[in-house]
Design a protein around this motif. Structure first.
Motif, short mmCIF file in Angstrom:
data_model
loop_
_atom_site.label_atom_id
_atom_site.label_comp_id
_atom_site.label_asym_id
_atom_site.label_seq_id
_atom_site.Cartn_x
_atom_site.Cartn_y
_atom_site.Cartn_z
N GLU A 298 46.13 35.66 37.73
CA GLU A 298 44.99 35.45 38.39
C GLU A 298 45.08 35.25 39.84
O GLU A 298 43.59 35.25 40.32
CB GLU A 298 44.94 33.92 37.47
CG GLU A 298 43.48 33.52 38.04
CD GLU A 298 43.09 32.04 37.25
OE1 GLU A 298 42.05 31.61 38.02
OE2 GLU A 298 44.27 31.56 36.42
N LEU A 299 46.34 34.20 40.30
CA LEU A 299 46.52 34.50 42.00
C LEU A 299 46.35 36.19 42.48
O LEU A 299 45.58 35.91 43.66
CB LEU A 299 47.53 33.43 42.26
CG LEU A 299 47.75 32.22 42.04
CD1 LEU A 299 49.00 31.55 42.18
CD2 LEU A 299 46.53 31.24 42.55
N GLU A 301 44.85 38.79 41.43
CA GLU A 301 43.57 39.26 41.02
C GLU A 301 42.29 38.24 42.50
O GLU A 301 41.34 39.50 42.72
CB GLU A 301 43.32 38.93 39.72
CG GLU A 301 43.90 39.78 38.59
CD GLU A 301 43.45 38.95 37.23
OE1 GLU A 301 42.81 38.01 37.04
OE2 GLU A 301 44.00 39.86 36.41
N GLN A 302 42.86 36.87 42.47
CA GLN A 302 41.72 36.70 43.70
C GLN A 302 42.31 37.47 44.86
O GLN A 302 41.48 37.01 45.21
CB GLN A 302 42.92 35.00 43.42
CG GLN A 302 42.26 34.07 41.97
CD GLN A 302 41.81 32.86 41.93
OE1 GLN A 302 42.23 32.33 43.17
NE2 GLN A 302 41.90 32.08 41.25
N GLN A 306 39.96 39.64 47.36
CA GLN A 306 39.34 38.98 48.71
C GLN A 306 39.54 39.69 50.14
O GLN A 306 39.26 39.59 50.66
CB GLN A 306 39.84 37.48 48.69
CG GLN A 306 38.95 35.99 47.78
CD GLN A 306 37.78 36.19 48.50
OE1 GLN A 306 37.76 35.91 49.11
NE2 GLN A 306 37.06 36.02 47.08
#
Length: 315
Positions: A298-299, A301-302, A306
């Motif tokens: 998830e990190l 993917e963030q 960004q």
């Protein structure tokens, strides 16, 4: 005839030690077999590595400049022997095999080795004197020198120390200087072949061979060690531990480091009894986890959503 060492490194014959070192580093990074997979790169690296070892040792370089490709067959104390011979009215002896021959140790026992004609080589120094006493007889024939290979790891070469070795039915305790390099010869005086009559024995030379090592690569006296770092350590910077032949130490990874970047630790390469030690280079290798947790994914993917960074455009 081997290729001229100065030509191999691309330097002039009056090049300074600093110029030789710089030329070696440039060529070594280009031809090291770990980074260059082209056919012939490994042979080219060995060639420049040998040239570097010869030309950075003042005494060896002096013998090479004087005798060319035959310099390995000339004793390290040849100048002393030449002066001693001249001081005895031109009848000084030169320790070596009759006619310049050599004997080498090999895995299958003893074998002949091509050499140089000692009288031809030193006749002008000794005034044409006879190495057998001047009467043409063979009452005092010096013994032949011998060679044997001595394998060791990078860490053993770095530390030096005492080592027990066996050659045939003979055992030796050898003092290995810290920082020996591949191809360097360790002399055991008087341990070669016996002479005839009152002739002195030859010498035994142990030729150092450094074993390949997955952790450390040698570039002359410089040591290169891989430094695995995580993506976040490479981006944010970090102080990480690295193993060296001298033990574990810390190295600071600057923020924004990419794979292949080298961090220099001055003076932490191979010791040099005759001068400046080598450096240690920690070469960054960014390593990603083989498996990621859901939170880690998830990190990432963030970050992917960004970030505007494109590694293919930034090169």
């Amino acid at each position: 005839m081997a290729r001229d060492y100065y030509e191999a490194l691309g330097v002039s014959r009056d090049a300074t030690p600093e110029q030789i070192q710089q030329a070696f580093r440039t060529s070594a990074r280009k031809y090291h077999p770990d980074v260059n997979k082209d056919p012939g790169a490994e042979d080219r690296f060995k060639e420049i590595n040998e040239a570097y070892h010869v030309l950075t040792d003042p005494q060896t370089r002096k013998r090479y400049d004087r005798f060319g490709d035959d310099f390995r067959h000339v004793p390290e104390d040849w100048e002393e022997q030449a002066r001693a011979g001249a001081g005895m009215g031109g009848r000084g002896g030169f320790r070596g095999a009759p006619g310049g021959g050599r004997v080498r140790y090999g895995t299958g026992g003893f074998g002949g080795g091509a050499g140089i004609n000692i009288e031809d080589l030193f006749g002008d120094m000794f005034g044409g004197g006879d190495m057998f006493g001047g009467d043409g007889g063979f009452g005092r024939v010096p013994g032949a020198d011998q060679e044997a290979e001595l394998e060791m790891t990078v860490e053993e070469a770095y530390r030096g120390g005492k080592r027990q070795i066996s050659l045939g039915d003979r055992n030796y305790t050898v003092s290995i200087p810290a920082g020996v390099v591949d191809g360097q010869r360790i002399r055991l005086a008087g341990e070669g072949s016996r002479g005839s009559g009152a002739g002195p024995p030859g010498d035994l030379y142990l030729v150092v061979r450094i074993k390949p090592d997955k952790r450390f690569r040698l570039e002359g006296r410089d040591i290169v060690a891989d430094l695995p770092v995580s993506p976040w350590e490479a981006v944010l910077g970090a102080s990480v531990a690295i193993r060296t032949p001298g033990g574990e130490t810390k190295v600071k990874v600057p923020p924004g480091s990419s794979t292949g970047r080298r961090l220099r630790l001055r003076g932490q390469g191979m010791p040099n009894p005759k001068g400046k030690p080598g450096d240690l280079f920690a070469e960054i290798k960014i390593v990603v986890p083989r498996e990621s947790t859901a939170a880690e994914r998830e990190l990432f993917e963030q970050l992917a959503a960004q970030s505007t960074f494109d590694p293919r455009r930034s090169r």
